[in-house]
Write a protein that holds these residues in place. Structure first.
Motif, PDB file in Angstrom:
ATOM      1  N   GLY A  59      25.851  -1.584  39.338  1.00  0.00           N
ATOM      2  CA  GLY A  59      24.698  -1.372  40.213  1.00  0.00           C
ATOM      3  C   GLY A  59      24.062  -0.016  39.983  1.00  0.00           C
ATOM      4  O   GLY A  59      22.828   0.122  40.009  1.00  0.00           O
ATOM      5  N   ARG A  64      19.625  -0.898  31.528  1.00  0.00           N
ATOM      6  CA  ARG A  64      19.321  -1.513  32.825  1.00  0.00           C
ATOM      7  C   ARG A  64      19.385  -3.035  32.735  1.00  0.00           C
ATOM      8  O   ARG A  64      19.934  -3.704  33.622  1.00  0.00           O
ATOM      9  CB  ARG A  64      17.933  -1.067  33.305  1.00  0.00           C
ATOM     10  CG  ARG A  64      17.807   0.421  33.578  1.00  0.00           C
ATOM     11  CD  ARG A  64      16.583   0.740  34.419  1.00  0.00           C
ATOM     12  NE  ARG A  64      15.331   0.370  33.778  1.00  0.00           N
ATOM     13  CZ  ARG A  64      14.619   1.191  33.001  1.00  0.00           C
ATOM     14  NH1 ARG A  64      15.059   2.418  32.773  1.00  0.00           N
ATOM     15  NH2 ARG A  64      13.484   0.800  32.465  1.00  0.00           N
ATOM     16  N   LEU A 111      21.663   0.150  37.067  1.00  0.00           N
ATOM     17  CA  LEU A 111      20.332  -0.448  37.222  1.00  0.00           C
ATOM     18  C   LEU A 111      19.246   0.619  37.272  1.00  0.00           C
ATOM     19  O   LEU A 111      18.063   0.308  37.116  1.00  0.00           O
ATOM     20  CB  LEU A 111      20.273  -1.297  38.497  1.00  0.00           C
ATOM     21  CG  LEU A 111      21.220  -2.507  38.564  1.00  0.00           C
ATOM     22  CD1 LEU A 111      21.040  -3.239  39.885  1.00  0.00           C
ATOM     23  CD2 LEU A 111      20.982  -3.454  37.394  1.00  0.00           C
ATOM     24  N   ARG A 112      19.661   1.868  37.468  1.00  0.00           N
ATOM     25  CA  ARG A 112      18.707   2.972  37.498  1.00  0.00           C
ATOM     26  C   ARG A 112      18.823   3.848  36.251  1.00  0.00           C
ATOM     27  O   ARG A 112      18.293   4.965  36.220  1.00  0.00           O
ATOM     28  CB  ARG A 112      18.949   3.829  38.752  1.00  0.00           C
ATOM     29  CG  ARG A 112      18.772   3.069  40.060  1.00  0.00           C
ATOM     30  CD  ARG A 112      18.922   3.990  41.261  1.00  0.00           C
ATOM     31  NE  ARG A 112      20.269   4.539  41.346  1.00  0.00           N
ATOM     32  CZ  ARG A 112      21.290   3.936  41.934  1.00  0.00           C
ATOM     33  NH1 ARG A 112      21.130   2.741  42.479  1.00  0.00           N
ATOM     34  NH2 ARG A 112      22.481   4.521  41.967  1.00  0.00           N
ATOM     35  N   ASP A 159      20.093 -11.150  43.616  1.00  0.00           N
ATOM     36  CA  ASP A 159      19.263 -10.317  44.491  1.00  0.00           C
ATOM     37  C   ASP A 159      18.973  -8.938  43.906  1.00  0.00           C
ATOM     38  O   ASP A 159      17.819  -8.481  43.887  1.00  0.00           O
ATOM     39  CB  ASP A 159      19.940 -10.155  45.858  1.00  0.00           C
ATOM     40  CG  ASP A 159      20.080 -11.484  46.576  1.00  0.00           C
ATOM     41  OD1 ASP A 159      19.491 -12.468  46.089  1.00  0.00           O
ATOM     42  OD2 ASP A 159      20.770 -11.546  47.596  1.00  0.00           O
ATOM     43  N   ARG A 160      20.010  -8.230  43.445  1.00  0.00           N
ATOM     44  CA  ARG A 160      19.804  -6.872  42.934  1.00  0.00           C
ATOM     45  C   ARG A 160      19.354  -6.894  41.479  1.00  0.00           C
ATOM     46  O   ARG A 160      18.615  -6.013  41.035  1.00  0.00           O
ATOM     47  CB  ARG A 160      21.093  -6.065  43.067  1.00  0.00           C
ATOM     48  CG  ARG A 160      21.553  -5.840  44.498  1.00  0.00           C
ATOM     49  CD  ARG A 160      22.795  -4.965  44.526  1.00  0.00           C
ATOM     50  NE  ARG A 160      22.505  -3.634  44.032  1.00  0.00           N
ATOM     51  CZ  ARG A 160      23.432  -2.737  43.709  1.00  0.00           C
ATOM     52  NH1 ARG A 160      24.715  -3.052  43.802  1.00  0.00           N
ATOM     53  NH2 ARG A 160      23.092  -1.541  43.262  1.00  0.00           N
ATOM     54  N   ALA A 161      19.813  -7.859  40.729  1.00  0.00           N
ATOM     55  CA  ALA A 161      19.544  -7.888  39.287  1.00  0.00           C
ATOM     56  C   ALA A 161      18.138  -8.381  38.960  1.00  0.00           C
ATOM     57  O   ALA A 161      17.498  -7.883  38.021  1.00  0.00           O
ATOM     58  CB  ALA A 161      20.575  -8.767  38.582  1.00  0.00           C
ATOM     59  N   ALA A 200      22.062  -5.428  34.606  1.00  0.00           N
ATOM     60  CA  ALA A 200      21.576  -6.446  35.543  1.00  0.00           C
ATOM     61  C   ALA A 200      22.132  -7.826  35.198  1.00  0.00           C
ATOM     62  O   ALA A 200      22.552  -8.587  36.083  1.00  0.00           O
ATOM     63  CB  ALA A 200      20.051  -6.464  35.534  1.00  0.00           C
ATOM     64  N   TRP A 248      24.716  -9.883  37.679  1.00  0.00           N
ATOM     65  CA  TRP A 248      24.399 -11.241  38.145  1.00  0.00           C
ATOM     66  C   TRP A 248      25.531 -12.209  37.784  1.00  0.00           C
ATOM     67  O   TRP A 248      25.947 -13.040  38.597  1.00  0.00           O
ATOM     68  CB  TRP A 248      23.088 -11.676  37.515  1.00  0.00           C
ATOM     69  CG  TRP A 248      22.509 -12.954  38.064  1.00  0.00           C
ATOM     70  CD1 TRP A 248      23.086 -13.810  38.962  1.00  0.00           C
ATOM     71  CD2 TRP A 248      21.235 -13.507  37.756  1.00  0.00           C
ATOM     72  NE1 TRP A 248      22.253 -14.871  39.220  1.00  0.00           N
ATOM     73  CE2 TRP A 248      21.106 -14.702  38.497  1.00  0.00           C
ATOM     74  CE3 TRP A 248      20.199 -13.113  36.931  1.00  0.00           C
ATOM     75  CZ2 TRP A 248      19.976 -15.510  38.408  1.00  0.00           C
ATOM     76  CZ3 TRP A 248      19.060 -13.919  36.857  1.00  0.00           C
ATOM     77  CH2 TRP A 248      18.950 -15.094  37.582  1.00  0.00           C
ATOM     78  N   THR A 304      28.658 -11.310  40.152  1.00  0.00           N
ATOM     79  CA  THR A 304      28.534 -11.589  41.591  1.00  0.00           C
ATOM     80  C   THR A 304      28.012 -12.987  41.877  1.00  0.00           C
ATOM     81  O   THR A 304      28.193 -13.503  42.987  1.00  0.00           O
ATOM     82  CB  THR A 304      27.593 -10.573  42.246  1.00  0.00           C
ATOM     83  OG1 THR A 304      26.267 -10.734  41.702  1.00  0.00           O
ATOM     84  CG2 THR A 304      28.078  -9.154  42.000  1.00  0.00           C
TER      85      THR A 304
END
Length: 729
Positions: free
Chosen positions: A614, A625, A617-618, A640-642, A629, A633, A636
């Motif tokens: 996570g 990134r 991702l930045r 949602d975050r990816a 991601a 995905w 998990t």
């Protein structure tokens, strides 16, 4: 001549290779009575003073002397000098090219601007050249005027007048090409140019499409004094006019342009062959030495290649029209036109999606012509198509079997490689390639790329495994191991030939220090492909993982790849996760990306690394990134975050589309629902991709040998994600 040349401090100036104190000799060489000396001097100007289109301070110092040369009728081969000046002064610097004075590139941009200013200020010198007795000068002067002169109306009128009396076909084409350049550079004259081109093309009134809009989007004004058609022009000139219409006003082309062009080509084939006339071929490109003289002899109309390339470029995404035109070109009795057509087909196939079965079949028929350059070009083109080359498989197989001398390409330097036709046949997945590859495994050295063509052959190539094993078992574990083992290990990896585990472990355990890490990475790929069936390698992999963790000499990516192989074989997350988490925190983006890839393959077993992924991702590197991601995905199961990262990368980084589409297809196959919930906008994104005509990885001025197959893979993944289709393999 050359007054003041000795007053220039040439040694204080520079060109591509250092001090420019040799430039006066080059300038004097351009005036020599010896043709070879003139040729060498012009090559030197392009090679050093205008190297790859660059403009140096020495280039600027040369401009007055070059202008003096082109205005002196006693100087021979002035056409080449005119073209050199056109290239030096013809670089356009628009707003996007303007640089800050503090930028490192500012000096170069300033040189370009000064060169353009200096040459255009003296562009009147080219006005007197359009009716020169020197054919080479007449051939190059039109484009020089269109590119450099500040009064385009005057230039256009001069071109039209010259065309009425000019007898040389290629000079006439140069005038038409120059008119197209005027239309492109001076939009307010486009209407007049287009009307003239329509007349020259012999298009009946009302047949041409609408004129293009002006620079501000408004309709272009009608020419104040249009010239009515007064005669029928020859086929070559009509073809030239159509090519320029395609270039500067493609909307003005008639709907049945292909029918018209093919008719003109047939007219040209029926015309008597004109003897070659020496001179400089016109070229709109700058920055490198233009091609001199005609294309190979035996071609009835060697200049049609340039005209048709211009036409194809203007037709752009009109794939159906371009395919039909190329099909006609490939059926031409003129071998030169067929060679041009193969190369143009290659450019079309690399850039645009379409239905190409007929075109591919016709490219395959060129192999039977037994013309070496034509056959080589056809084989190279087919080799980039992989399974799309299936319509030419019979022609490829016949060609390969008939000529064993082309099975391998030998080079003066570098490793031997597979012949282009054999590569193309294997990449189609055709089993007829297997017996030939088996024969090549009997050679003292395996062609370097043999292993790379086995994956498309799949099960058909299993018969090669015993020979690959013998080759690996007999291989000396010395300084040549990486070069010799590479193709063999790649082949065993592609075939997932776990029965070769003893031979692979021998290489792992006995690899020499020289390029040891490279050799072991090849082994790791093989063991990763073998999976749990390679359990005998676990002790070796565990020891290697410990060594990688305690050595500063080994890269973080190497440790991540070792962990990936061990996970694939043993499946114990407690053993590999510490090394992968260490790689995730590395400053090396390669290590982070390798670790993310392995963690993604582990899925839920790597859930504890979700916080580290996570955070990535930045990351500053966009590919890091994306890889993070995708891994997050897969671990998990939630997008949602990816997904925001991946959705942004889809447009910004087209080369990320294949792995992103692969993940979307995975979620569809796993859930039975087309496209994962939470991936907002994914359906529209995939449908838009399937609706595009241009390949996602097509780049103007560059390409890769696997671009087409990667784009076709993207299309297949998009369809699979949308239709709930599961992969067939």
């Amino acid at each position: 001549m050359f007054g003041g040349i000795d007053e220039v401090d040439w040694a204080a100036l520079e060109h591509a290779y250092g001090p420019a104190d040799d430039v006066p000799e080059l300038l004097h060489g351009l005036t020599s009575q010896d043709p070879q000396e003139r040729e060498a001097a012009l090559d030197g100007m392009y090679g050093a003073v205008h190297h790859q289109g660059d403009v140096y301070d020495s280039t600027l110092a040369c401009i007055p002397f070059l202008l003096e040369l082109v205005s002196d009728p006693s100087v021979q081969d002035r056409g080449g000098i005119v073209e050199l000046l056109t290239s030096i002064g013809g670089i356009d610097l628009d707003g996007d090219d303007e640089l800050d004075p503090d930028d490192a590139e500012f000096e170069y941009a300033a040189n370009y601007a000064m060169a353009a200013s200096a040459v255009t200020a003296s562009a009147d010198v080219f006005l007197a050249l359009v009716d020169s007795d020197d054919r080479g000068v007449r051939l190059t002067a039109p484009l020089a005027l269109a590119t450099l002169h500040g009064e385009p109306e005057l230039v256009l009128g001069l071109l039209r007048e010259r065309l009425k009396i000019e007898q040389d076909p290629e000079v006439r084409f140069a005038c038409v090409e120059a008119a197209g350049r005027v239309a492109l550079r001076h939009g307010w004259l486009a209407s007049e140019v287009v009307e003239w081109l329509v007349e020259l093309a012999g298009l009946p009134e009302g047949v041409a499409g609408p004129l293009p809009p002006g620079p501000d989007g408004s309709p272009l004004p009608t020419a104040a004094d249009p010239v009515a058609p007064s005669r029928t022009y020859d086929a070559g000139l009509r073809l030239s006019a159509l090519a320029q219409l395609a270039r500067c006003a493609p909307l003005a082309l008639p709907p049945d342009v292909v029918t018209g062009v093919t008719g003109l080509l047939r007219e040209l084939r029926d015309e008597p062959t004109a003897p070659p006339v020496p001179g400089v071929m016109p070229s709109a490109s700058g920055g490198s030495r233009p091609e001199q003289g005609h294309l190979p002899t035996g071609r009835s109309t060697p200049w049609t290649g340039d005209l048709l390339r211009t036409l194809h470029s203007g037709l752009g995404d009109r794939v159906t029209d371009r395919t039909a035109l190329l099909a006609d070109q490939l059926r031409s009795p003129d071998g030169g036109q067929r060679l041009d057509a193969v190369r143009m087909s290659c450019a079309l196939l690399r850039t645009w999606r379409g239905e190409y079965a007929e075109l591919v079949g016709l490219i395959g028929t060129q192999l039977a012509k037994r013309e070496p350059r034509l056959a080589d070009a056809a084989a190279v083109t087919l080799g980039e198509l992989f399974s799309l080359a299936a319509p030419a498989a019979d022609a490829l197989a016949e060609f390969v079997v008939a000529d064993p001398g082309r099975w391998v390409q030998e080079w003066a330097t570098g490793p031997r490689m597979l012949g282009s036709a054999l590569t193309a046949l294997a990449r189609t997945g055709d089993p007829r390639a297997v017996p030939v590859l088996a024969r090549l495994l009997e050679l003292p050295e395996t062609p370097q790329d043999l292993g790379q063509v086995l994956d498309p052959l799949g099960g058909a190539a299993i018969a090669l495994v015993p020979a690959l094993r013998r080759r690996l078992a007999d291989m000396a574990l010395d300084h040549r191991l990486y070069d010799l083992a590479g193709p063999v290990l790649s082949g065993l990896t592609a075939l997932r030939a776990v029965e070769a585990l003893p031979e692979v472990l021998r290489v792992l355990r006995g690899a020499p220090e020289y390029r040891r890490e490279w050799v072991i990475e090849l082994v790791l790929r093989a063991l990763t492909a073998f999976g749990p069936a390679a359990r005998a390698s676990v002790p070796d992999l565990r020891a290697l993982l410990v060594r990688a963790g305690g050595s500063q000499a080994l890269s973080g990516a190497f440790g991540a790849k070792t962990a990936g192989a061990l996970w694939s074989v043993e499946g114990d997350p407690t053993v590999v996760l510490p090394a992968l988490r260490t790689a995730l925190s590395s400053a090396d983006s390669g290590a982070r990306r390798s670790a993310a890839s392995v963690l993604g393959a582990m899925g839920g077993a790597a859930r504890e690394t979700a916080p580290e992924l996570g955070a990535l991702l930045r990351a500053q590197d966009p590919w890091t990134r994306v890889d993070a991601a995708l891994a997050l995905w897969r671990i998990t199961g939630e997008p949602d975050r990816a997904w925001p990262v991946l959705a942004g990368a889809w447009d910004a980084l087209p080369f990320t589309r294949v792995p992103i589409a692969e993940r979307l297809a995975e979620t569809t196959a796993d859930s039975g629902v087309a496209v994962a919930h939470g991936a907002q906008g994914a359906v529209e994104m995939l449908r838009a991709e399937l609706g595009r005509v241009r390949r996602h990885n097509a780049i103007d001025g560059g390409y890769g040998s696997h671009d087409i197959v990667r784009d076709e893979k993207l299309l297949a993944l998009c369809r699979r994600a949308l239709t709930r289709e599961r992969p067939t393999t």
